[in-house]
Design a protein around this motif. Structure first.
Motif, PDB file in Angstrom:
ATOM      1  N   PRO A   5       9.061  10.589  -6.883  1.00  0.00           N
ATOM      2  CA  PRO A   5       8.855   9.275  -7.676  1.00  0.00           C
ATOM      3  C   PRO A   5       9.841   7.998  -7.200  1.00  0.00           C
ATOM      4  N   THR A   6      10.832   8.691  -6.560  1.00  0.00           N
ATOM      5  CA  THR A   6      11.928   7.647  -5.845  1.00  0.00           C
ATOM      6  C   THR A   6      11.338   6.943  -4.850  1.00  0.00           C
ATOM      7  N   ASP A   7      10.238   7.490  -3.994  1.00  0.00           N
ATOM      8  CA  ASP A   7       9.738   7.001  -3.104  1.00  0.00           C
ATOM      9  C   ASP A   7       8.757   5.665  -3.520  1.00  0.00           C
ATOM     10  N   ILE A   8       8.660   5.762  -4.545  1.00  0.00           N
ATOM     11  CA  ILE A   8       7.658   4.677  -5.153  1.00  0.00           C
ATOM     12  C   ILE A   8       8.466   3.801  -5.874  1.00  0.00           C
ATOM     13  N   THR A   9       9.470   3.926  -6.832  1.00  0.00           N
ATOM     14  CA  THR A   9      10.277   2.893  -7.376  1.00  0.00           C
ATOM     15  C   THR A   9      11.436   2.413  -6.760  1.00  0.00           C
ATOM     16  N   GLY A  10      12.021   3.139  -5.918  1.00  0.00           N
ATOM     17  CA  GLY A  10      13.414   2.807  -5.374  1.00  0.00           C
ATOM     18  C   GLY A  10      14.425   3.902  -5.515  1.00  0.00           C
ATOM     19  N   VAL A  11      15.588   3.557  -4.916  1.00  0.00           N
ATOM     20  CA  VAL A  11      16.747   4.505  -5.216  1.00  0.00           C
ATOM     21  C   VAL A  11      18.019   3.923  -5.130  1.00  0.00           C
TER      22      VAL A  11
ATOM     23  N   SER B 215      24.114   0.244  -4.975  1.00  0.00           N
ATOM     24  CA  SER B 215      23.065  -0.661  -4.917  1.00  0.00           C
ATOM     25  C   SER B 215      21.793   0.112  -4.926  1.00  0.00           C
ATOM     26  N   PHE B 216      21.051  -0.945  -5.772  1.00  0.00           N
ATOM     27  CA  PHE B 216      19.237  -0.261  -5.960  1.00  0.00           C
ATOM     28  C   PHE B 216      18.501  -0.950  -4.759  1.00  0.00           C
ATOM     29  N   VAL B 217      18.043  -0.061  -4.035  1.00  0.00           N
ATOM     30  CA  VAL B 217      16.970  -0.427  -2.827  1.00  0.00           C
ATOM     31  C   VAL B 217      15.606  -0.335  -3.568  1.00  0.00           C
ATOM     32  N   LYS B 218      14.911  -1.529  -3.721  1.00  0.00           N
ATOM     33  CA  LYS B 218      13.353  -1.541  -4.100  1.00  0.00           C
ATOM     34  C   LYS B 218      12.552  -0.822  -3.370  1.00  0.00           C
ATOM     35  N   GLY B 219      11.673  -0.118  -4.331  1.00  0.00           N
ATOM     36  CA  GLY B 219      10.570   0.632  -3.587  1.00  0.00           C
ATOM     37  C   GLY B 219       9.352  -0.152  -3.317  1.00  0.00           C
ATOM     38  N   PRO B 220       8.351   0.390  -2.755  1.00  0.00           N
ATOM     39  CA  PRO B 220       7.068  -0.320  -2.499  1.00  0.00           C
ATOM     40  C   PRO B 220       6.388  -0.790  -3.849  1.00  0.00           C
ATOM     41  N   ILE B 221       6.827  -0.417  -5.156  1.00  0.00           N
ATOM     42  CA  ILE B 221       6.200  -0.752  -6.141  1.00  0.00           C
ATOM     43  C   ILE B 221       6.339  -2.269  -6.552  1.00  0.00           C
ATOM     44  N   PHE B 222       7.469  -2.648  -5.892  1.00  0.00           N
ATOM     45  CA  PHE B 222       7.858  -4.043  -6.148  1.00  0.00           C
ATOM     46  C   PHE B 222       6.906  -5.114  -5.331  1.00  0.00           C
ATOM     47  N   GLY B 223       5.788  -5.159  -5.541  1.00  0.00           N
ATOM     48  CA  GLY B 223       4.772  -5.891  -5.238  1.00  0.00           C
ATOM     49  C   GLY B 223       4.090  -6.671  -6.205  1.00  0.00           C
ATOM     50  N   SER B 224       2.962  -7.490  -5.788  1.00  0.00           N
ATOM     51  CA  SER B 224       2.282  -8.202  -6.945  1.00  0.00           C
ATOM     52  C   SER B 224       0.728  -7.421  -6.981  1.00  0.00           C
ATOM     53  N   MET B 225       0.459  -6.929  -5.810  1.00  0.00           N
ATOM     54  CA  MET B 225      -0.950  -6.106  -5.770  1.00  0.00           C
ATOM     55  C   MET B 225      -0.684  -4.816  -5.344  1.00  0.00           C
ATOM     56  N   ILE B 226      -0.566  -3.566  -5.796  1.00  0.00           N
ATOM     57  CA  ILE B 226      -0.121  -2.435  -5.393  1.00  0.00           C
ATOM     58  C   ILE B 226      -1.472  -1.585  -5.400  1.00  0.00           C
ATOM     59  N   LEU B 227      -1.863  -1.200  -3.859  1.00  0.00           N
ATOM     60  CA  LEU B 227      -2.979  -0.305  -3.614  1.00  0.00           C
ATOM     61  C   LEU B 227      -2.197   1.326  -3.605  1.00  0.00           C
ATOM     62  N   ALA B 228      -2.377   1.958  -4.729  1.00  0.00           N
ATOM     63  CA  ALA B 228      -2.011   3.498  -4.590  1.00  0.00           C
ATOM     64  C   ALA B 228      -3.154   4.273  -4.139  1.00  0.00           C
ATOM     65  N   ASP B 229      -2.888   4.649  -2.957  1.00  0.00           N
ATOM     66  CA  ASP B 229      -4.176   5.232  -2.260  1.00  0.00           C
ATOM     67  C   ASP B 229      -4.138   6.766  -2.381  1.00  0.00           C
TER      68      ASP B 229
ATOM     69  N   ARG C 228       1.003  -1.340  -0.098  1.00  0.00           N
ATOM     70  CA  ARG C 228      -0.024  -0.033   0.135  1.00  0.00           C
ATOM     71  C   ARG C 228       1.033   1.219  -0.043  1.00  0.00           C
ATOM     72  N   ILE C 229       0.768   2.155  -0.860  1.00  0.00           N
ATOM     73  CA  ILE C 229       1.370   3.251  -0.933  1.00  0.00           C
ATOM     74  C   ILE C 229       0.285   4.404  -0.829  1.00  0.00           C
ATOM     75  N   GLN C 230       0.759   5.294   0.168  1.00  0.00           N
ATOM     76  CA  GLN C 230      -0.189   6.321   0.649  1.00  0.00           C
ATOM     77  C   GLN C 230       0.518   7.608  -0.113  1.00  0.00           C
ATOM     78  N   PHE C 231      -0.498   8.084  -1.029  1.00  0.00           N
ATOM     79  CA  PHE C 231       0.057   9.263  -1.941  1.00  0.00           C
ATOM     80  C   PHE C 231      -0.255  10.582  -1.274  1.00  0.00           C
ATOM     81  N   THR C 232       0.702  11.502  -1.247  1.00  0.00           N
ATOM     82  CA  THR C 232       0.679  12.753  -0.523  1.00  0.00           C
ATOM     83  C   THR C 232       1.267  13.779  -1.447  1.00  0.00           C
ATOM     84  N   PRO C 233       1.131  15.028  -1.143  1.00  0.00           N
ATOM     85  CA  PRO C 233       1.779  16.008  -2.223  1.00  0.00           C
ATOM     86  C   PRO C 233       3.188  15.997  -2.006  1.00  0.00           C
TER      87      PRO C 233
END
Length: 335
Positions: free
Chosen positions: A92-98, A111-125, A83-88
């Motif tokens: 982008p890196t908070d989602i994809t990784g950095v 090294s690449f640290v994966k963000g929360p987008i690396f799941g199977s079911m993503i809830l973009a709230d 679950r990703i809580q979208f705020t103002p």
């Protein structure tokens, strides 16, 4: 009368998957019934998108169990839920990784640290609460099922679904999704308030100590097999033509457009709408235990497919004409 095409020969794995799907609907509804009361149309539309491999936009007021519904479906299909809580201030890196510097045996390395987008079911709230730059970070993931960082591509897990929620109230200070990104979503699922009896049941259930555990019925591999089976479902050519005409009838200043569309619509649905109508109808047929598509399947999905692809003009707004009413008129006019 629509003449159905002859059934296509299926292999033993396809027959097994079809039998699995035939018995799936009552079992899925029974498990979801442990957490969700009512909302049968909403549940069916999300399940159809899941079987067809599409993404969903979920529109509804706060407190209508959108998060609980998506999380429960992820449990049933054994999909990793994020679950990703979208705020103002979300970047982008908070989602994809950095990429970060880490100490290794060979010295400091990126090294690449994966963000929360690396799941199977993503809830973009509340996806409309974040700026377009961050919204756009979802585009590549939704379409290509991958993330690009510093020139390198990272594949997302399969299956991969994005279910984004929008709050239709308090629109001041929000960032409406652009048409190009709206078109990426297969359905726009609208969740409304429950009838009184269902709401009473929800209040009783959520304020008591008992809580039923949702059981896992499928795996991610099963979902991928469902995707392959959906595309093998036969559909008559005149039904495909009907789906194409439905989409074309929403486009103003076109030969296929009825007069009221020219009066009330500023922009209509593209070819992707007809594709999603056809694919969703195939998934709906399987979910209802049928190996072929009917006109009823297409009509049932016209609202979820078209409501976020038809933009009304100022005249329609002034006259109080809604997108839902326009879609009803289009269904009445297209033969």
């Amino acid at each position: 009368m629509t003449q159905q095409p002859p059934p296509v020969p299926v292999s033993d794995p396809d027959a097994k998957t079809f039998e699995q799907l035939q018995s799936a609907r009552p079992r899925i509804l029974a498990e979801l019934g442990k957490a969700i009361v009512g909302q049968q149309d909403v549940i069916e539309q999300i399940l159809i998108a899941l079987l067809a491999g599409g993404h969903c936009l979920i529109t509804g007021a706060p407190g209508l169990a959108k998060t609980l519904l998506v999380k429960s479906i992820a449990q049933i299909f054994h999909l990793e839920f994020r679950r990703i809580q979208f705020t103002p201030d979300l970047m982008p890196t908070d989602i994809t990784g950095v990429e970060i510097l880490q100490d290794t045996a060979e010295g400091r390395q990126l090294s690449f640290v994966k963000g929360p987008i690396f799941g199977s079911m993503i809830l973009a709230d509340e996806i409309n609460r974040t700026p377009p730059k961050t919204q756009a970070a979802l585009l590549e993931a939704m379409q290509e099922h991958q993330v690009t960082a510093s020139g390198r591509r990272y594949a997302l897990p399969e299956p991969f679904f994005v279910l984004a929620t929008q709050n239709p109230i308090e629109m001041e200070g929000t960032y409406p999704l652009p048409e190009a990104q709206l078109d990426r979503f297969m359905f726009n699922v609208v969740i409304d308030y429950l009838p009184e009896n269902d709401e009473v049941a929800v209040v009783q259930r959520t304020t008591s100590a008992s809580e039923e555990k949702i059981e896992t019925l499928f795996t991610g591999e099963d979902v991928l097999a469902f995707h392959a089976l959906v595309r093998k479902v036969p559909i008559a050519e005149d039904l495909v033509r009907f789906a194409v005409r439905l989409a074309a009838a929403t486009r103003p200043r076109q030969a296929e457009a009825p007069p009221f569309v020219n009066d009330w619509v500023s922009w209509g649905a593209g070819t992707r709408a007809a594709q999603f109508l056809t694919l969703g109808a195939k998934a709906r047929a399987l979910l209802h235990g049928r190996a072929h598509v009917t006109r009823e399947d297409l009509v049932a999905l016209a609202g979820p497919v078209l409501r976020h692809r038809v933009l009304v003009n100022y005249r329609a707004e002034a006259e109080g004409i809604s997108v839902a009413r326009i879609i009803e008129r289009v269904l009445e006019s297209v033969k």
